[in-house]
Design a protein around this motif. Structure first.
Motif, PDB file in Angstrom:
ATOM      1  N   VAL A   1       0.849  -1.191   0.000  1.00 59.15           N
ATOM      2  CA  VAL A   1       0.000   0.000   0.000  1.00 59.15           C
ATOM      3  C   VAL A   1       0.887   1.244   0.000  1.00 59.15           C
ATOM      4  O   VAL A   1       0.669   2.178  -0.771  1.00 59.15           O
ATOM      5  CB  VAL A   1      -0.963   0.002   1.211  1.00 59.15           C
ATOM      6  CG1 VAL A   1      -1.710   1.317   1.313  1.00 59.15           C
ATOM      7  CG2 VAL A   1      -1.931  -1.164   1.120  1.00 59.15           C
ATOM      8  N   LYS A   2       1.895   1.251   0.855  1.00 55.80           N
ATOM      9  CA  LYS A   2       2.840   2.372   0.900  1.00 55.80           C
ATOM     10  C   LYS A   2       3.536   2.549  -0.443  1.00 55.80           C
ATOM     11  O   LYS A   2       3.656   3.658  -0.958  1.00 55.80           O
ATOM     12  CB  LYS A   2       3.874   2.128   2.006  1.00 55.80           C
ATOM     13  CG  LYS A   2       4.955   3.188   2.093  1.00 55.80           C
ATOM     14  CD  LYS A   2       6.099   2.664   2.953  1.00 55.80           C
ATOM     15  CE  LYS A   2       7.385   3.338   2.702  1.00 55.80           C
ATOM     16  NZ  LYS A   2       7.967   3.234   1.408  1.00 55.80           N
ATOM     17  N   LYS A   3       3.992   1.449  -1.017  1.00 56.42           N
ATOM     18  CA  LYS A   3       4.693   1.529  -2.309  1.00 56.42           C
ATOM     19  C   LYS A   3       3.778   2.056  -3.413  1.00 56.42           C
ATOM     20  O   LYS A   3       4.214   2.820  -4.269  1.00 56.42           O
ATOM     21  CB  LYS A   3       5.254   0.159  -2.693  1.00 56.42           C
ATOM     22  CG  LYS A   3       6.464  -0.230  -1.893  1.00 56.42           C
ATOM     23  CD  LYS A   3       7.013  -1.562  -2.377  1.00 56.42           C
ATOM     24  CE  LYS A   3       8.307  -1.900  -1.685  1.00 56.42           C
ATOM     25  NZ  LYS A   3       8.919  -3.126  -2.203  1.00 56.42           N
ATOM     26  N   ALA A   4       2.526   1.643  -3.393  1.00 56.97           N
ATOM     27  CA  ALA A   4       1.583   2.111  -4.416  1.00 56.97           C
ATOM     28  C   ALA A   4       1.356   3.614  -4.303  1.00 56.97           C
ATOM     29  O   ALA A   4       1.315   4.327  -5.305  1.00 56.97           O
ATOM     30  CB  ALA A   4       0.253   1.366  -4.294  1.00 56.97           C
ATOM     31  N   ILE A   5       1.224   4.103  -3.080  1.00 54.17           N
ATOM     32  CA  ILE A   5       1.038   5.544  -2.883  1.00 54.17           C
ATOM     33  C   ILE A   5       2.291   6.299  -3.310  1.00 54.17           C
ATOM     34  O   ILE A   5       2.217   7.329  -3.980  1.00 54.17           O
ATOM     35  CB  ILE A   5       0.704   5.847  -1.411  1.00 54.17           C
ATOM     36  CG1 ILE A   5      -0.636   5.219  -1.037  1.00 54.17           C
ATOM     37  CG2 ILE A   5       0.677   7.350  -1.152  1.00 54.17           C
ATOM     38  CD1 ILE A   5      -0.888   5.181   0.455  1.00 54.17           C
ATOM     39  N   ALA A   6       3.450   5.780  -2.938  1.00 54.32           N
ATOM     40  CA  ALA A   6       4.716   6.434  -3.274  1.00 54.32           C
ATOM     41  C   ALA A   6       4.952   6.491  -4.786  1.00 54.32           C
ATOM     42  O   ALA A   6       5.648   7.378  -5.276  1.00 54.32           O
ATOM     43  CB  ALA A   6       5.875   5.710  -2.587  1.00 54.32           C
ATOM     44  N   ALA A   7       4.351   5.571  -5.532  1.00 53.10           N
ATOM     45  CA  ALA A   7       4.520   5.540  -6.981  1.00 53.10           C
ATOM     46  C   ALA A   7       3.659   6.585  -7.691  1.00 53.10           C
ATOM     47  O   ALA A   7       3.760   6.745  -8.899  1.00 53.10           O
ATOM     48  CB  ALA A   7       4.198   4.146  -7.521  1.00 53.10           C
ATOM     49  N   HIS A   8       2.820   7.293  -6.948  1.00 43.97           N
ATOM     50  CA  HIS A   8       1.939   8.335  -7.506  1.00 43.97           C
ATOM     51  C   HIS A   8       1.160   7.834  -8.723  1.00 43.97           C
ATOM     52  O   HIS A   8       1.304   8.358  -9.830  1.00 43.97           O
ATOM     53  CB  HIS A   8       2.744   9.584  -7.887  1.00 43.97           C
ATOM     54  CG  HIS A   8       3.510  10.177  -6.769  1.00 43.97           C
ATOM     55  ND1 HIS A   8       2.924  10.920  -5.783  1.00 43.97           N
ATOM     56  CD2 HIS A   8       4.830  10.117  -6.453  1.00 43.97           C
ATOM     57  CE1 HIS A   8       3.844  11.300  -4.921  1.00 43.97           C
ATOM     58  NE2 HIS A   8       5.005  10.829  -5.292  1.00 43.97           N
ATOM     59  N   PRO A   9       0.315   6.829  -8.518  1.00 47.73           N
ATOM     60  CA  PRO A   9      -0.435   6.314  -9.668  1.00 47.73           C
ATOM     61  C   PRO A   9      -1.421   7.352 -10.203  1.00 47.73           C
ATOM     62  O   PRO A   9      -1.892   8.217  -9.465  1.00 47.73           O
ATOM     63  CB  PRO A   9      -1.193   5.113  -9.082  1.00 47.73           C
ATOM     64  CG  PRO A   9      -1.353   5.455  -7.637  1.00 47.73           C
ATOM     65  CD  PRO A   9      -0.095   6.203  -7.262  1.00 47.73           C
ATOM     66  N   GLU A  10      -1.668   7.251 -11.468  1.00 45.28           N
ATOM     67  CA  GLU A  10      -2.666   8.124 -12.088  1.00 45.28           C
ATOM     68  C   GLU A  10      -4.047   7.554 -11.803  1.00 45.28           C
ATOM     69  O   GLU A  10      -4.278   6.353 -11.912  1.00 45.28           O
ATOM     70  CB  GLU A  10      -2.441   8.186 -13.602  1.00 45.28           C
ATOM     71  CG  GLU A  10      -3.471   9.008 -14.329  1.00 45.28           C
ATOM     72  CD  GLU A  10      -3.289   9.000 -15.844  1.00 45.28           C
ATOM     73  OE1 GLU A  10      -4.014   9.733 -16.508  1.00 45.28           O
ATOM     74  OE2 GLU A  10      -2.430   8.250 -16.352  1.00 45.28           O
ATOM     75  N   PHE A  11      -4.976   8.407 -11.413  1.00 43.59           N
ATOM     76  CA  PHE A  11      -6.356   7.995 -11.204  1.00 43.59           C
ATOM     77  C   PHE A  11      -7.184   8.519 -12.359  1.00 43.59           C
ATOM     78  O   PHE A  11      -7.086   9.687 -12.719  1.00 43.59           O
ATOM     79  CB  PHE A  11      -6.903   8.564  -9.884  1.00 43.59           C
ATOM     80  CG  PHE A  11      -6.359   7.861  -8.667  1.00 43.59           C
ATOM     81  CD1 PHE A  11      -7.109   6.880  -8.046  1.00 43.59           C
ATOM     82  CD2 PHE A  11      -5.116   8.172  -8.160  1.00 43.59           C
ATOM     83  CE1 PHE A  11      -6.622   6.229  -6.920  1.00 43.59           C
ATOM     84  CE2 PHE A  11      -4.613   7.526  -7.039  1.00 43.59           C
ATOM     85  CZ  PHE A  11      -5.367   6.554  -6.418  1.00 43.59           C
ATOM     86  N   VAL A  12      -7.982   7.646 -12.935  1.00 44.31           N
ATOM     87  CA  VAL A  12      -8.835   8.023 -14.057  1.00 44.31           C
ATOM     88  C   VAL A  12     -10.276   7.687 -13.670  1.00 44.31           C
ATOM     89  O   VAL A  12     -10.563   6.567 -13.260  1.00 44.31           O
ATOM     90  CB  VAL A  12      -8.441   7.256 -15.343  1.00 44.31           C
ATOM     91  CG1 VAL A  12      -9.385   7.596 -16.478  1.00 44.31           C
ATOM     92  CG2 VAL A  12      -6.994   7.546 -15.707  1.00 44.31           C
TER      93      VAL A  12
END
Length: 108
Positions: free
Chosen positions: A78-89
């Motif tokens: 979860v931390k890694k996903a947030i840190a990767a700054h995913p694009e939300f569409v």
């Protein structure tokens, strides 16, 4: 709980699961281990600008494993996903038109 509270809770929960897995793999007792989360919220945007996790160890916890447990908590997905700054569409799902039922045949 509000969705945002659940989101924040997922970060600490994930870290805790990684700590648990590390300890279980080495048969280290987990009694007394704590995970505490502090969030610093930007007052203008109402969003977290910093999330801090503190792992507390009981006095009996083996010193040689403490740094490794902290690294395990850092591995939380979860931390890694947030840190990767995913694009939300967000987009509309265009549904196919519903089929129309055939008209009943009425006797003449």
């Amino acid at each position: 709980p509000a969705p945002f509270d659940l989101f924040l809770a997922s970060v600490a929960t994930c870290a805790g699961i990684y700590v648990l897995g590390f300890c279980q793999a080495r048969a280290i007792p987990i009694d007394g281990i704590t995970v505490t989360q502090h969030s610093v919220i930007d007052p203008d945007h109402k969003a977290p600008i910093r999330i801090e996790l503190e792992i507390g160890f009981p006095p009996t916890f083996p010193e040689k494993y403490k740094a490794s447990v902290l690294r395990a908590a850092e591995g939380c997905k979860v931390k890694k996903a947030i840190a990767a700054h995913p694009e939300f569409v967000v987009r509309e799902l265009v549904a196919a038109p519903l089929p129309t039922a055939p008209s009943p045949v009425r006797p003449a």
